[in-house]
Write an enzyme that holds these catalytic residues in place. Structure first.
Site, PDB file in Angstrom:
ATOM      1  N   THR A  96       0.316  -1.385   0.011  1.00  0.00           N
ATOM      2  CA  THR A  96      -0.367   0.251   0.374  1.00  0.00           C
ATOM      3  C   THR A  96       0.973   1.743   0.305  1.00  0.00           C
ATOM      4  OG1 THR A  96      -1.699  -1.340   1.435  1.00  0.00           O
ATOM      5  CG2 THR A  96      -1.763   1.455   1.251  1.00  0.00           C
ATOM      6  N   LYS A 153      -8.218  -2.157  -5.020  1.00  0.00           N
ATOM      7  CA  LYS A 153      -7.543  -3.308  -4.067  1.00  0.00           C
ATOM      8  C   LYS A 153      -8.663  -4.293  -4.905  1.00  0.00           C
ATOM      9  CE  LYS A 153      -5.670  -4.847  -0.303  1.00  0.00           C
ATOM     10  NZ  LYS A 153      -4.060  -5.724   0.041  1.00  0.00           N
ATOM     11  N   GLY A 190      -2.153  -9.635  -0.032  1.00  0.00           N
ATOM     12  CA  GLY A 190      -0.969 -10.216   0.852  1.00  0.00           C
ATOM     13  C   GLY A 190       0.000 -10.619  -0.280  1.00  0.00           C
ATOM     14  N   GLU A 221      -4.103  -2.817  -6.280  1.00  0.00           N
ATOM     15  CA  GLU A 221      -3.066  -3.147  -5.433  1.00  0.00           C
ATOM     16  C   GLU A 221      -3.416  -4.749  -4.736  1.00  0.00           C
ATOM     17  OE1 GLU A 221      -3.056  -1.496  -1.104  1.00  0.00           O
ATOM     18  OE2 GLU A 221      -2.139  -3.420  -0.686  1.00  0.00           O
ATOM     19  N   GLY A 222      -2.566  -6.302  -5.064  1.00  0.00           N
ATOM     20  CA  GLY A 222      -2.894  -7.551  -4.368  1.00  0.00           C
ATOM     21  C   GLY A 222      -3.241  -7.848  -3.804  1.00  0.00           C
TER      22      GLY A 222
END
Ligand code: ATP
Ligand code: MG
Length: 243
Positions: free
Chosen positions: A16, A37, A124, A121-122
């Site tokens: 992040t 996200k 994990g 943003e992925g």
């Protein structure tokens, strides 16, 4: 389509902060930006994961950095600090690949239509499951965005980063760079050697993101300005096949 997919070697490694730093740096240079996200968890209990309490939730920080509404960024939001699949189950829902892929595709076409650069943003790490038949890696492949890998600078990072690189390449993803974060002003011999080892064994560009003093947009833009994001965006993404 113009954008980047930010993954990491683990949860809490700086995805992040890296994404927000990129958005803030791009916006400071007049770039129109947007963010996505796939799912946010842990909203009931900030600080239960690796994120210190004074940092906002992911979608809030991404929204502030991109100048768009936080809720638009993360359509799926859950209270417990657990994986998205479990969080959905606890909420009496099932996350499906169809739903997650559609949300990602919608974010892509909305940013295309408004001429914005999209940062996804992925969740994990790259093999974190999002649904029964969908990992973060599958989502990145389907969105056909080039990849950035956020990684810790310290002990253990070489193995985690090389594993992530191998997984990304095996899936046909185009890896732009690894970004070590937060990079201290005076890196230790271990940190410098980790950077060199990742570049050498991973055949990859390795960059560093300095420590932002806090989640303020100006502080994020300052550290993000050091990253070669124009070049990362300018190169034509390699087209990958969805699995
Ligand atoms: N460049 C940086 N400057 C300042 N703090 C940083 C930096 N990189 C990482 N951190 C610290 O690490 C914490 C975790 O980072 P971040 O929330 O970005 O991780 P994440 O990979 O997005 O986690 P999650 O898997 O929960 O999404 C931040 O809250 C911050 O304290
Ligand atoms: Mg995050």
């Amino acid at each position: 389509m113009r954008g980047l997919f930010v993954t990491g070697t683990d949860t809490g490694v700086g995805k992040t902060v890296l994404s927000a730093a990129l958005l803030a740096a791009m916006a400071a240079h007049g770039e129109r930006v947007s963010a996505h996200k796939p799912a946010v968890t842990g909203l009931d209990d900030p600080g239960a994961d690796a994120t210190p309490r004074h940092w906002p939730a992911d979608h809030e920080l991404l929204g502030a950095a991109a100048g768009i509404s936080a809720d638009e960024i993360a359509p799926l939001r859950y209270g417990p600090a657990v994986s998205p699949m479990l969080a959905a189950e606890l909420a009496g829902e099932t996350l499906t690949a169809t739903r997650l892929l559609a949300a990602g595709a919608a974010a892509l076409s909305a940013s295309d239509a408004t001429d914005r650069t999209l940062i996804v943003e992925g969740v994990g790490g790259l093999l974190s499951p999002l649904a029964d038949n969908l990992t973060v890696c599958d989502l990145a492949v389907a969105l056909r965005l080039p990849l950035l890998i956020a990684a810790r600078p310290g002990l253990g990072t070489i193995n985690h980063t090389l594993l992530t690189l191998q997984c990304a390449r095996a899936a046909g993803l185009s890896v732009r760079a690894v970004v070590l974060t937060p990079w201290p002003p005076q890196p230790s011999a271990l940190e410098r050697s980790n950077l060199e080892a990742i570049a050498r064994f991973g055949f990859v560009e390795v960059h560093t993101l300095g420590r932002a003093s806090g989640p303020e947009i100006a502080a994020l833009a300052r550290v993000g300005a050091e990253l070669p994001w124009r070049r990362w965006l300018g190169e034509r993404p390699r087209v990958a096949q969805a699995s």
